[in-house]
Design a protein around this motif. Structure first.
Motif, PDB file in Angstrom:
ATOM      1  N   ASP A 150       5.887   7.273  -7.099  1.00  0.00           N
ATOM      2  CA  ASP A 150       7.178   7.761  -7.124  1.00  0.00           C
ATOM      3  C   ASP A 150       7.064   9.023  -8.011  1.00  0.00           C
ATOM      4  N   ILE A 151       7.865   9.918  -7.309  1.00  0.00           N
ATOM      5  CA  ILE A 151       8.429  11.088  -8.094  1.00  0.00           C
ATOM      6  C   ILE A 151       9.984  10.998  -8.363  1.00  0.00           C
ATOM      7  N   ALA A 152      10.348  10.863  -9.553  1.00  0.00           N
ATOM      8  CA  ALA A 152      11.746  10.859  -9.990  1.00  0.00           C
ATOM      9  C   ALA A 152      12.157  12.000 -10.746  1.00  0.00           C
ATOM     10  N   ASN A 153      13.723  12.141 -10.802  1.00  0.00           N
ATOM     11  CA  ASN A 153      14.027  13.389 -11.928  1.00  0.00           C
ATOM     12  C   ASN A 153      14.324  12.419 -13.282  1.00  0.00           C
ATOM     13  N   ASP A 154      14.899  13.492 -14.044  1.00  0.00           N
ATOM     14  CA  ASP A 154      15.032  12.922 -15.383  1.00  0.00           C
ATOM     15  C   ASP A 154      15.903  11.365 -15.777  1.00  0.00           C
ATOM     16  N   VAL A 155      16.657  11.113 -14.682  1.00  0.00           N
ATOM     17  CA  VAL A 155      17.368   9.903 -14.844  1.00  0.00           C
ATOM     18  C   VAL A 155      16.993   8.882 -14.261  1.00  0.00           C
ATOM     19  N   GLY A 156      15.608   9.009 -13.641  1.00  0.00           N
ATOM     20  CA  GLY A 156      14.873   7.970 -12.953  1.00  0.00           C
ATOM     21  C   GLY A 156      15.209   7.799 -11.347  1.00  0.00           C
ATOM     22  N   LEU A 157      15.756   8.537 -10.833  1.00  0.00           N
ATOM     23  CA  LEU A 157      16.283   8.604  -9.308  1.00  0.00           C
ATOM     24  C   LEU A 157      14.849   9.147  -8.692  1.00  0.00           C
ATOM     25  N   VAL A 158      14.605   8.398  -7.799  1.00  0.00           N
ATOM     26  CA  VAL A 158      12.989   8.577  -7.029  1.00  0.00           C
ATOM     27  C   VAL A 158      13.719   9.621  -6.030  1.00  0.00           C
ATOM     28  N   PHE A 159      13.089  10.778  -5.793  1.00  0.00           N
ATOM     29  CA  PHE A 159      13.406  11.604  -4.718  1.00  0.00           C
ATOM     30  C   PHE A 159      12.562  11.929  -3.723  1.00  0.00           C
ATOM     31  N   ASP A 160      11.241  11.559  -4.068  1.00  0.00           N
ATOM     32  CA  ASP A 160      10.044  11.788  -3.244  1.00  0.00           C
ATOM     33  C   ASP A 160       9.074  10.738  -3.618  1.00  0.00           C
ATOM     34  N   TYR A 161       7.878  10.725  -2.840  1.00  0.00           N
ATOM     35  CA  TYR A 161       6.680  10.156  -3.095  1.00  0.00           C
ATOM     36  C   TYR A 161       5.613  11.095  -2.994  1.00  0.00           C
ATOM     37  N   GLY A 162       4.735  10.816  -3.852  1.00  0.00           N
ATOM     38  CA  GLY A 162       3.575  11.607  -4.083  1.00  0.00           C
ATOM     39  C   GLY A 162       2.176  10.815  -3.883  1.00  0.00           C
ATOM     40  N   VAL A 163       1.297  11.705  -2.924  1.00  0.00           N
ATOM     41  CA  VAL A 163      -0.098  10.913  -2.912  1.00  0.00           C
ATOM     42  C   VAL A 163      -0.960  11.551  -3.610  1.00  0.00           C
ATOM     43  N   GLU A 164      -1.812  10.987  -4.301  1.00  0.00           N
ATOM     44  CA  GLU A 164      -2.834  11.395  -5.160  1.00  0.00           C
ATOM     45  C   GLU A 164      -4.296  10.992  -4.528  1.00  0.00           C
ATOM     46  N   ILE A 165      -4.945  12.021  -4.255  1.00  0.00           N
ATOM     47  CA  ILE A 165      -6.232  11.944  -3.625  1.00  0.00           C
ATOM     48  C   ILE A 165      -7.322  11.924  -4.722  1.00  0.00           C
ATOM     49  N   LYS A 166      -8.132  10.653  -4.607  1.00  0.00           N
ATOM     50  CA  LYS A 166      -9.077  10.584  -5.608  1.00  0.00           C
ATOM     51  C   LYS A 166     -10.228  11.317  -5.339  1.00  0.00           C
ATOM     52  N   GLU A 167     -11.269  11.343  -6.354  1.00  0.00           N
ATOM     53  CA  GLU A 167     -12.342  12.297  -6.170  1.00  0.00           C
ATOM     54  C   GLU A 167     -13.283  11.887  -5.063  1.00  0.00           C
ATOM     55  N   GLY A 168     -13.817  12.827  -4.412  1.00  0.00           N
ATOM     56  CA  GLY A 168     -14.931  12.438  -3.407  1.00  0.00           C
ATOM     57  C   GLY A 168     -14.360  12.633  -1.922  1.00  0.00           C
ATOM     58  N   ALA A 169     -13.352  13.003  -1.718  1.00  0.00           N
ATOM     59  CA  ALA A 169     -12.674  13.263  -0.300  1.00  0.00           C
ATOM     60  C   ALA A 169     -13.503  14.592   0.162  1.00  0.00           C
ATOM     61  N   PRO A 170     -13.565  14.278   1.571  1.00  0.00           N
ATOM     62  CA  PRO A 170     -14.486  15.420   1.895  1.00  0.00           C
ATOM     63  C   PRO A 170     -13.708  16.795   2.073  1.00  0.00           C
ATOM     64  N   GLN A 171     -14.462  17.822   1.940  1.00  0.00           N
ATOM     65  CA  GLN A 171     -13.704  19.190   2.039  1.00  0.00           C
ATOM     66  C   GLN A 171     -12.905  19.552   2.961  1.00  0.00           C
ATOM     67  N   TYR A 172     -13.247  19.204   4.267  1.00  0.00           N
ATOM     68  CA  TYR A 172     -12.454  19.479   5.476  1.00  0.00           C
ATOM     69  C   TYR A 172     -11.177  18.776   5.261  1.00  0.00           C
ATOM     70  N   ILE A 173     -10.897  17.560   4.758  1.00  0.00           N
ATOM     71  CA  ILE A 173      -9.819  16.679   4.552  1.00  0.00           C
ATOM     72  C   ILE A 173      -8.858  17.575   3.720  1.00  0.00           C
ATOM     73  N   LEU A 174      -9.549  17.989   2.272  1.00  0.00           N
ATOM     74  CA  LEU A 174      -9.003  18.747   1.256  1.00  0.00           C
ATOM     75  C   LEU A 174      -8.517  20.060   1.889  1.00  0.00           C
ATOM     76  N   ASP A 175      -9.157  20.758   2.614  1.00  0.00           N
ATOM     77  CA  ASP A 175      -8.545  21.893   3.098  1.00  0.00           C
ATOM     78  C   ASP A 175      -7.206  21.658   3.929  1.00  0.00           C
ATOM     79  N   LYS A 176      -7.237  20.524   4.879  1.00  0.00           N
ATOM     80  CA  LYS A 176      -5.988  20.259   5.571  1.00  0.00           C
ATOM     81  C   LYS A 176      -4.824  19.952   4.588  1.00  0.00           C
ATOM     82  N   LEU A 177      -5.080  19.378   3.501  1.00  0.00           N
ATOM     83  CA  LEU A 177      -4.071  18.999   2.573  1.00  0.00           C
ATOM     84  C   LEU A 177      -3.735  20.123   1.525  1.00  0.00           C
ATOM     85  N   ALA A 178      -4.461  21.146   1.710  1.00  0.00           N
ATOM     86  CA  ALA A 178      -4.083  22.191   0.855  1.00  0.00           C
ATOM     87  C   ALA A 178      -2.779  22.996   1.067  1.00  0.00           C
TER      88      ALA A 178
END
Length: 86
Positions: free
Chosen positions: A38-66
């Motif tokens: 969850d990505i929330a503001n200071d009062v806890g309202l969720v306004f977005d979701y974030g995806v955390e990419i773990k280590e080891g992802a192929p570079q071509y995918i990291l390039d697409k996500l950049a």
């Protein structure tokens, strides 16, 4: 439909939605480890979701996500387009 079939269907639909939000194919998403936060503001309202990419992802995918918007190390998947924390 059994509960296992429903769970498999939900998992597949969730993965397809995450892949689409990241601009990846479901097969590309299968190549990486990730977690959703969850990505929330200071009062806890969720306004977005974030995806955390773990280590080891192929570079071509990291390039697409950049090109995608980020909050620190999280890639925004746009729960509410145009809304950001102040």
């Amino acid at each position: 439909m059994s509960s296992r079939e429903l769970e498999d269907r939900y998992d597949r639909e969730e993965a397809e939605a995450i892949a689409a939000a990241l601009g990846l194919t479901p097969d590309e998403l299968d190549e990486i480890e990730y977690s959703i936060h969850d990505i929330a503001n200071d009062v806890g309202l969720v306004f977005d979701y974030g995806v955390e990419i773990k280590e080891g992802a192929p570079q071509y995918i990291l390039d697409k996500l950049a090109r995608l918007p980020r909050y620190g190390n999280l890639i925004s998947v746009g729960l509410v387009p145009g809304i950001r924390a102040e």
